[in-house]
Enzyme design. Structure first.
Site, short mmCIF file in Angstrom:
data_model
loop_
_atom_site.label_atom_id
_atom_site.label_comp_id
_atom_site.label_asym_id
_atom_site.label_seq_id
_atom_site.Cartn_x
_atom_site.Cartn_y
_atom_site.Cartn_z
N GLU A 299 8.01 36.48 83.99
CA GLU A 299 7.82 36.88 85.38
C GLU A 299 8.45 38.25 85.67
O GLU A 299 9.17 38.43 86.65
CB GLU A 299 8.40 35.82 86.33
CG GLU A 299 7.70 34.48 86.19
CD GLU A 299 8.11 33.45 87.23
OE1 GLU A 299 9.28 33.46 87.64
OE2 GLU A 299 7.26 32.63 87.62
N ASP A 388 5.87 24.07 85.65
CA ASP A 388 6.94 24.58 86.50
C ASP A 388 7.34 23.56 87.55
O ASP A 388 7.02 23.73 88.73
CB ASP A 388 6.46 25.87 87.19
CG ASP A 388 7.56 26.54 87.98
OD1 ASP A 388 8.72 26.14 87.83
OD2 ASP A 388 7.25 27.47 88.73
N GLU A 416 11.70 22.57 95.28
CA GLU A 416 10.76 23.66 95.46
C GLU A 416 9.33 23.16 95.66
O GLU A 416 8.59 23.70 96.48
CB GLU A 416 10.82 24.58 94.23
CG GLU A 416 9.79 25.68 94.25
CD GLU A 416 9.86 26.59 93.03
OE1 GLU A 416 10.72 26.38 92.16
OE2 GLU A 416 9.04 27.53 92.96
N TRP A 564 -5.72 32.46 85.45
CA TRP A 564 -4.35 31.98 85.31
C TRP A 564 -4.28 30.71 84.48
O TRP A 564 -3.23 30.24 84.13
CB TRP A 564 -3.73 31.74 86.69
CG TRP A 564 -3.17 33.01 87.21
CD1 TRP A 564 -3.87 34.08 87.69
CD2 TRP A 564 -1.79 33.38 87.25
NE1 TRP A 564 -3.02 35.09 88.04
CE2 TRP A 564 -1.73 34.68 87.78
CE3 TRP A 564 -0.61 32.75 86.90
CZ2 TRP A 564 -0.53 35.36 87.96
CZ3 TRP A 564 0.58 33.42 87.09
CH2 TRP A 564 0.61 34.71 87.61
C1 BDP Z 1 9.69 29.01 89.56
C2 BDP Z 1 10.13 29.62 90.84
C3 BDP Z 1 10.66 31.00 90.70
C4 BDP Z 1 11.67 31.03 89.57
C5 BDP Z 1 11.03 30.53 88.30
C6 BDP Z 1 12.01 30.37 87.16
O1 BDP Z 1 9.04 29.63 91.74
O2 BDP Z 1 11.22 31.37 91.92
O3 BDP Z 1 12.17 32.31 89.38
O4 BDP Z 1 10.51 29.26 88.50
O5 BDP Z 1 12.32 29.23 86.84
O6 BDP Z 1 9.76 27.64 89.73
O7 BDP Z 1 12.44 31.34 86.57
#
Ligand code: BDP
Length: 733
Positions: A299, A388, A416, A564
């Protein structure tokens, strides 16, 4: 000092601040047991800060439970008292002599003895921190009214590093945080350390947490500059007596961002040197610093894969080779810098790129080939599922796939993807599902629990991490019930064989009520709650039905971009084909699981749409079509929230009004939002499937466009990702 919790929260303020450390008075038989146990506490004077804390905890807890002050006495003999002493001072007791060597450096043993006609209860351990854990263990039993007379308790943590990862930014915001701002006030540190930090430390120690990563994995390199290290050191000073080490999330580009180097190549000697010096500096300020948590090449975060090219002379025997650096190169770079100081690296396996054919396969593809290449003080940290933290995921295929690597587990305590602070979702059942999952990686019984606690592959380093849900809200976690998730994480990380129900029973008895009827009802609500949320948000193994922008609102359409590789919803059916006919993600599992997941008929129903793209008219085991089944799950979810509401309403008058009202209001929000989730999903999938709603199914309250046009620009926890400007060495003071 230890005190904010006592002083600033009068017993009348039922705002949840006191968490599970309420110590409300015992009555009846349990009060008698406590009285028989304790007339005074011997083993003193305390010779360390940790023992002083244990002494305060015992006196504070017993005062609450028994309504009187218990005096402290010196010596460690059995003379009608509660004895708190290290095993080496209790050689006179045969049981202690036998058990002592088996409880390691953090475990404890509670037993009773009788000498010369005098009874005593003994809390013992090989270390002071073991004594503090024993103190909390003993007080927990008393609080629960479960301690009866003579029973022995031997308790030893199964995992070495039991850590909370704070996704807290240095500006006080919290990524995916729903409980206010960060409890770490970086601006005022180190001059002012909020007394609340001590309360935080004791709450964590009481459930066995022994590590805290202070800052967001999307790391700002500034945290590694000297002024910030001093701030971290001030926090470490508060955490230390409670057995908690601090860790920092490190930006892989720190040598450039704050060190003025031209690159951060893990094979560059200047970079290696920079990290070594940085580690030395950190340990000069924080002698027991835990280590680094790293998100790299994920990311947008920098990482070793940014470097590709010839390796320096001397590597590979001087041969001229050129290659792209790996996660192992990156992790080992930091691990060797920390190693002389016994620090560790938690290197996250949460990696993917938008271009990958299938996001769920990415971590395995990148990490599996590196098995055996990580230094012993590296733990590769894997989320429980390969996407995730979705409401339910198949287990991560790396769990069990790297027998020669320390593999740590990352759970998410902050909700989240599960209704944030307001929805009542107890995560114990989900985590137990994950821990008891059999990867069949080396024959049957290769559960995630045994992989993570190191039993299966005899790993030298074991880690379990939970993404924290704590903030400045008075109730710490944004809601009363979210405290239970923090509690459950700690208890499970200490002992992964506890059941979700055991843990819920403990938490309820220590927070809401010891009355068996009241407690039983609340425990039951908690145990149903995760499946309830799954039903209205993402049933049958669906994923990404949440908004890509805010991670709050229902928006299955927002992830429908096929590049994606996240979802497949179309006129023919729904679900993601991960069998050999699709992305073949099933090939990343052990042969037994691969076979099981390959066919819809042998895939567990809860994961059906995770592994398969299923036609809308597919016959489900219930006899309904998939379309009907999906609709019935959404409706069941909404109904179940209604049942949570009425169960809670029946407790009016049995819970203090303040917390009763707060929970009632939150359940009302959840009820409304569950309906919204159901309606938005039904509207969208009806649009995709072009199928009519079966008779008896209520149409969504609004047309699809209504749901698609909602926006929540100020939903909490959304990262601003303001990345730090490049700083140079001048910043150091
Ligand atoms: C996702 C989140 C993001 C985190 C990422 C992570 O949306 O904000 O930075 O994981 O785990 O769940 O690095």
């Amino acid at each position: 000092m230890f005190s904010a919790l006592v002083a600033s929260s009068p017993a009348s303020a039922e705002d949840g601040y006191r968490l599970w450390l309420r110590f409300s008075p015992l009555f009846g038989r349990s009060a008698e047991t406590a009285r028989a146990d304790v007339s005074r506490i011997s083993g003193f004077p305390a010779t360390s800060e940790t023992l002083r804390v244990a002494e305060q905890e015992l006196q504070h807890g017993l005062k609450g439970l028994m309504g009187k002050h218990i005096p402290l006495a010196s010596g460690a003999r059995c003379n009608g008292s509660l004895v708190l002493a290290r095993t080496n001072r209790l050689r006179w007791n045969r049981k202690v002599d036998t058990i002592g060597p088996t409880i390691g450096s953090e475990g404890y043993f509670i037993t009773s003895a009788r000498t010369k006609g005098k009874n005593c209860t003994i809390i013992t351990a090989n270390s002071d921190i073991g004594l503090l854990y024993g103190t909390f263990g003993y007080l927990r039993q008393l609080q629960l009214g479960w301690r009866s007379g003579q029973q022995d308790v031997i308790s030893v943590p199964k995992v070495q590093v039991r850590i909370l990862d704070h996704w807290d930014n240095l500006d006080g915001t919290v990524e995916r945080g729903f409980a206010g701002r960060s409890i770490f006030n970086w601006h005022l540190l180190p001059g002012w350390v909020d007394p609340r930090i001590r309360d935080y430390a004791r709450a964590n120690a009481s459930i066995g947490i022994n590590g805290i990563a202070l800052n967001n994995v999307n790391a700002d390199a500034i945290v590694l500059t000297r002024p910030y290290l001093k701030k971290a050191a001030a926090l470490a000073d508060v955490f230390r007596p409670y057995g908690i080490k601090v860790y920092l999330s490190a930006s892989f580009a720190a040598p450039m961002k704050i060190g003025g180097l031209k690159d951060a190549d893990p094979l560059d000697p200047a970079v290696r040197n920079w990290w070594r010096q940085k580690a030395d500096e950190i340990y000069s300020l924080i002698p027991d610093f835990g280590g680094f948590l790293v998100k790299a090449n994920s990311e947008g975060q920098p990482g070793p894969q940014d470097y590709n090219g010839p390796v320096p002379a001397g590597w590979y025997g001087g041969a001229r080779v050129s290659y792209r650096r790996t996660h192992a190169d990156g992790a080992n770079l930091l691990a060797s810098a920390l190693n002389p100081h016994h620090g560790i690296v938690m290197w996250r396996a949460f990696v993917y790129e938008a271009t990958t054919d299938e996001r769920a396969k990415r971590a395995y593809d990148e990490f599996k080939p590196l098995d055996g290449k990580f230094l012993p003080n590296v733990s590769v940290q894997v989320k429980y599922g390969p996407l995730d933290f979705q409401p339910r995921e198949a287990a991560h295929p790396l769990l069990g796939a790297m027998p020669h690597t320390n593999v740590g587990l990352e759970l998410q305590i902050t909700k989240e993807y599960l209704g944030q602070a307001t929805h009542l979702v107890y995560l114990g059942p989900l985590w137990k599902e994950v821990l008891s999952h059999d990867t069949v990686s080396s024959g049957p019984g290769a559960t995630v629990a045994r992989i993570v606690d190191g039993e299966l592959y005899a790993n030298p380093l074991t880690v379990i991490a939970g993404v924290a849900n704590v903030g400045t809200d008075r109730n710490w976690t944004g809601s009363q019930f979210d405290q239970a998730n923090w509690y459950a994480f700690g208890r499970l990380s200490w002992n992964n064989s506890l059941t979700a129900k055991d843990i819920a029973r403990e938490w309820v008895a220590m927070t809401f009520s010891r009355d068996p009827d009241v407690a039983g009802k609340i425990v039951d609500m908690m145990l149903r709650s995760h499946q309830t949320a799954v039903d209205y948000m993402a049933p049958l193994g669906l994923a990404w039905t949440i908004s890509a922008d805010d991670h709050y609102s229902p928006a299955p359409w927002s992830h429908a971009d096929p590049t994606w590789g996240l979802v497949q919803y179309d006129r023919k059916g729904i679900g993601f084909e991960r069998s050999s006919a699709g992305s073949n993600a099933v090939a990343q599992y052990s042969p037994v699981l691969r076979l099981k997941y390959e066919n819809p008929s042998s895939t567990p129903e809860d994961l059906l749409l995770w592994f398969h793209h299923i036609p809308w008219d597919y016959r489900m085991p219930s006899g309904s079509s998939l379309w009907e089944e999906l609709l019935s799950r959404y409706d069941r979810g909404v109904r179940s929230v209604g049942a949570l509401q009425s169960d809670w309403a029946s407790l009016r008058g049995k819970i203090d009004e303040e917390r009763f009202e707060e929970v009632s209001a939150f359940l009302a929000i959840q009820r409304k939002e569950a309906q919204w989730w159901r309606d938005a999903n039904v509207a969208y999938f009806q649009h995709v499937s072009e199928l009519p709603l079966p008779p008896g199914t209520a149409p969504p309250a609004h047309p699809l466009a209504f749901y698609q046009n909602l926006s929540f620009p100020y939903a909490p926890g959304v990262p601003g990702r303001t990345s730090a400007p490049f700083l140079v060495a001048a910043q150091q003071n």
